[in-house]
Design a protein around this motif. Structure first.
Motif: not given
Length: 540
Positions: A475-494
């Motif tokens: 979870l600490a490392a997952s903050a990095a998804i905010l630097a990526f395209h919105w589709s990647i953010m949504v998929v990783v969050l799901v």
């Protein structure tokens, strides 16, 4: 034990969360409204940028001028309360903190002729970009110093209230400060004083008024509190406080520098117009770290009490599950804000809306900072605050180097051709932020520096064998998804939510049970607010 009632009673963890977090959210909502109003009412981005930079300098100087003693007060107040030595403890530390702050403020005023211009003037690459004359920067710095001394005293009261878990009184004091500051700032601007110096003066006066309304009555309550008359019996309290606070103070200075260096450097190189846009976007995104710090503050008080009364294992258990739950919820909120950023910035004056593209990067930085604030509790518990210093110091040094490399170089030419620009062009399609220029470069530098600080912190936790499982690190490392395209953010969050609800990688079965029990207890107390609660102990 007789139930303690009234405004200054101690709260259990669930009670504190149900009171302090909504009050903090309301306080920050008032602050957001104030900042939005100031972007419309102040004549230019220049003064708004300077005002925000002044607040940054105040936050940086506060731990420096107090030597971090307020951090120690927060840490040791529950311990001396448990030993029934509270009044003797406060009788030693309150005069000490005030005296140290007075000396620190006097030194800052003595060096104001040099410090003020160094902090607030822009490098004269172009004379038209010069932010302030020397005399105006000195005048602003004087108000900053007086506000810094006031904030040290205010944080002393806050530290005692937090240590004693008086979150009801603390919430009202912070809310009163926010409302009074807003009213005074708006009135001052409407009367024609549209200068950062005047708004800083309003900030200082609102702190004194809030303390008069709440900190003074709290001190009277503590004088009459039963069962806290035991003497210290030669306890080396000053030495203990200084041993803790010197490292904590250095760490706090590095922490503030790590968070705010990009804004200062942007103002230094490109002037307060660019800093004003950057600051406006930070007023939205900074609430991520504010929420994390608010939750971690409540958790730290409860965990410290458990650590002193019940031992390490239940304290560590509560800390870990609280960190993971908070990190996941804040990540979810950050993704939603990043997706809606273009709609959110419509609240600002049109001159500021161009900064919307850097919001995901700022969210990345502040979410990482929030995770760091939570993980720092580990080092406070084991009283090794020197380990707080190193992640922040490495992060700040990285921030400075990245600023030199990214902010200045990218702004120097509209068509840079170095390695950084080549890499940016090649990977740009997968990233969420397509902005370029000085503001975006400052946001990138700050986010990358905070990720480096997080990596150092995780290594130190491993060295000290502190309990942080795979789910927490993920979870600490997952903050990095905010630097990526919105589709990647949504998929990783799901995927993260799927692992949380269906598997045991993120939360173990026992941790899920603990969270469910906490949530049910919270709902029960909300339905029956008058139910008596024993505050003598705090279970995990």
């Amino acid at each position: 034990m007789t139930q303690e009632r009234g405004l200054f009673r101690s709260e259990t963890l669930s009670q504190a969360l149900s009171v302090y977090l909504p009050a903090t959210a309301l306080f920050r909502l008032v602050g957001l409204g104030r900042n939005v109003l100031l972007t419309w009412l102040m004549l230019n981005q220049h003064e708004f940028g300077l005002f925000f930079l002044a607040l940054v300098v105040i936050n940086l100087l506060t731990p420096l001028s107090s030597l971090g003693l307020n951090e120690a007060v927060h840490r040791y107040t529950p311990m001396y309360e448990t030993r029934q030595m509270l009044r003797a403890f406060l009788g030693r530390v309150i005069p000490l903190v005030c005296a140290v702050a007075a000396v620190g403020s006097a030194l800052l005023l003595w060096g104001n002729q040099t410090i003020g211009p160094a902090l607030f003037q822009t490098v004269a690459i172009d004379p038209r970009l010069t932010a302030l004359t020397k005399s105006r920067s000195i005048g602003l710095m004087q108000n900053v110093v007086w506000a810094t001394f006031t904030l040290v005293v205010y944080f002393l009261a806050v530290s005692v209230m937090k240590g004693l878990r008086m979150y009801r009184a603390l919430s009202l004091m912070e809310l009163a400060h926010g409302l009074i500051f807003t009213a005074m700032a708006v009135a001052t601007v409407l009367l024609g004083h549209r200068y950062a110096m005047a708004i800083v003066a309003c900030y200082m006066m609102s702190l004194w008024i809030a303390m008069a309304c709440f900190a003074l009555p709290a001190s009277l309550h503590l004088m009459l509190m039963p069962g806290q008359d035991a003497p210290l019996h030669g306890d080396p309290i000053i030495r203990r406080l200084l041993a803790f606070s010197l490292w904590a103070g250095l760490a706090a200075v590095m922490w503030q520098g790590l968070l705010h260096y990009p804004l200062w450097y942007l103002n230094r190189i490109h002037g307060s117009d660019a800093a004003g846009v950057f600051a406006a976007m930070r007023t939205i995104t900074q609430y991520v770290v504010i929420a994390a710090v608010a939750i971690s503050t409540v958790v730290m008080s409860a965990v410290t009490k458990i650590w002193e009364s019940q031992g390490r294992q239940p304290a560590d258990r509560l800390l870990n599950v609280s960190f993971k739950a908070t990190s996941l919820l804040l990540l979810t909120g950050c993704v939603l804000v990043a997706l809606l950023r273009h709609e959110i910035v419509l609240m600002f004056d049109p001159r500021y809306r161009g900064g919307a593209e850097v919001i995901p990067l700022l969210l990345l930085g502040f979410l990482t900072a929030g995770n760091l604030a939570f993980l720092a509790i580990h080092f406070n518990l084991i009283e090794k605050t020197r380990f707080l210093f190193w992640p922040w110091a490495v992060g700040l040094a990285s921030n400075a180097l990245l600023g030199l490399w990214m902010v200045k170089d990218l702004a120097a030419s509209p068509n840079p051709d170095g390695l950084l620009w080549s890499l940016g062009c090649s990977v740009r399609p997968i990233f969420n932020c397509g902005a370029a220029g000085d503001v975006a470069s400052a946001a990138w530098a700050g986010a990358l520096a905070l990720l480096i600080a997080l990596a150092v912190c995780l290594v130190l936790l491993r060295v000290e064998r502190r309990p942080l499982d795979v789910g927490g690190a993920m979870l600490a490392a997952s903050a990095a998804i905010l630097a990526f395209h919105w589709s990647i953010m949504v998929v990783v969050l799901v995927v993260l939510w799927g692992l949380t609800l269906r598997g045991e990688i993120v939360f173990s079965r026992d941790e899920k049970t603990l969270l469910r029990d906490r949530y049910r207890a919270f709902l029960h107390r909300r339905r029956e607010p008058g139910a008596p609660t024993d505050t003598s102990t705090t279970s995990p």
